[in-house]
Design an enzyme around this catalytic site. Structure first.
Site, PDB file in Angstrom:
ATOM      1  N   ALA A  15       1.635 -37.178 -10.086  1.00 45.58           N
ATOM      2  CA  ALA A  15       1.661 -36.595  -8.613  1.00 45.58           C
ATOM      3  C   ALA A  15       0.864 -35.665  -8.289  1.00 45.58           C
ATOM      4  O   ALA A  15       0.569 -35.465  -6.778  1.00 45.58           O
ATOM      5  CB  ALA A  15       3.111 -36.542  -8.388  1.00 45.58           C
ATOM      6  N   ASP A  16       0.290 -35.018  -8.994  1.00 45.40           N
ATOM      7  CA  ASP A  16      -0.594 -33.785  -8.479  1.00 45.40           C
ATOM      8  C   ASP A  16      -1.612 -33.785  -9.433  1.00 45.40           C
ATOM      9  O   ASP A  16      -1.899 -32.921 -10.149  1.00 45.40           O
ATOM     10  CB  ASP A  16      -0.032 -32.467  -8.558  1.00 45.40           C
ATOM     11  CG  ASP A  16      -0.348 -31.342  -8.010  1.00 45.40           C
ATOM     12  OD1 ASP A  16      -1.183 -31.782  -7.219  1.00 45.40           O
ATOM     13  OD2 ASP A  16       0.049 -30.165  -8.394  1.00 45.40           O
ATOM     14  N   LEU A  17      -2.772 -34.658  -9.412  1.00 43.80           N
ATOM     15  CA  LEU A  17      -3.809 -34.707 -10.282  1.00 43.80           C
ATOM     16  C   LEU A  17      -4.975 -33.934  -9.416  1.00 43.80           C
ATOM     17  O   LEU A  17      -5.543 -34.222  -8.716  1.00 43.80           O
ATOM     18  CB  LEU A  17      -4.426 -36.169 -10.417  1.00 43.80           C
ATOM     19  CG  LEU A  17      -5.675 -36.237 -11.117  1.00 43.80           C
ATOM     20  CD1 LEU A  17      -5.157 -36.070 -12.683  1.00 43.80           C
ATOM     21  CD2 LEU A  17      -6.251 -37.754 -11.292  1.00 43.80           C
TER      22      LEU A  17
END
Length: 262
Positions: free
Chosen positions: A175-177
């Site tokens: 979700a937060d690469l």
């Protein structure tokens, strides 16, 4: 994210005051609710706040193992309404339990993620707070720290590309690469961390969007450095390694998925 995959006999859920605790008895057989208190750890081992973020994570240098302890905190405008409380949708949907189970699944599949130790939630009516304890990866630095300190070798960019393809092939949407959630150890092995809100999906267009998100993160970090630490050739090396790994997996099928080393 609701959880449906099986777990081994070492996984246990115990009730605690106001909620429940999920943990791996093979590495934390003596775990108690106090394990989620940084003050409790500080009386027994060196504790330091993790750099950056909102003060939600601390590192614990325990006698036999190093841990990362995170208290889930909200970001964005909603943090002004509630700093660390989330709407109750069931035990398996809590942020801490969902991330713990996902890490357990990914690690069981041989993917390079930190080992999940324990997770906790405490519920008050329609809301809850959450905490997660994982093993801290020794000798690692974030890609953000590495790339701002100096240029990386082509081999390192290629290793990052191959690593990301492994996660995408497994259907793991991060979700937060960003550059802060990719770690590189002293042997240039690549790891991914911080899987809050991440989930498993059928591979698709989101894989490309994940890469674009990482590119934006890298450009934001390195634009002030006038491209001396990251340029189009570096990104090309990452992408080419990513798609080459995907092509080889398609050609070799299950044989290509047998490797489990980072």
């Amino acid at each position: 994210m609701m959880v449906s995959w099986p777990v081994g006999p070492e996984v246990r859920v115990d009730p605690i005051a106001g909620g429940a605790m999920l943990y791996d008895t093979s590495v934390a057989g003596n775990a108690t609710a106090e394990w989620f208190s940084s003050a409790w750890w500080a009386a027994r081992a060196p504790v330091e706040d993790a750099p950056g973020g909102r003060g939600a994570t601390c590192f614990i240098d325990a006698p036999e193992r190093r841990y990362a302890l995170r208290h889930y905190r909200r970001g964005g405008w909603v943090r002004h309404l509630s700093a660390d409380r989330y709407l109750w949708l069931g035990e398996d949907a809590t942020r801490s339990f969902a991330e713990w189970y996902l890490l357990y699944h990914l690690r069981s599949a041989g993917l390079p993620v930190p080992r999940p130790i324990a997770a906790r939630y405490r519920r008050v009516g329609l809301v809850y707070t959450a905490d997660l304890l994982t093993e801290r990866l020794a000798g690692t630095r974030s890609l953000a720290a590495r790339v701002t300190a100096g240029p990386l070798t082509r081999a390192t960019w290629e290793a990052i590309g191959r690593c990301l393809q492994r996660f995408h092939h497994a259907g793991c949407w991060h979700a937060d690469l960003n550059a802060h959630n990719i770690l590189i150890d002293v042997e240039d092995r690549v790891w991914l961390v911080d899987f809050d809100r991440s989930r498993l999906r059928r591979p698709g267009m989101w894989c490309d969007a994940n890469l674009v998100r990482l590119l934006r993160s890298l450009r934001k970090l390195t634009d002030p450095l006038r491209w001396t630490h990251f340029d189009d050739g570096d990104w090309r090396a990452l992408v080419e390694a990513y798609f080459d790994a995907r092509r080889r997996r398609l050609e070799l099928g299950p044989i290509a998925d047998g490797a489990t080393s980072p």
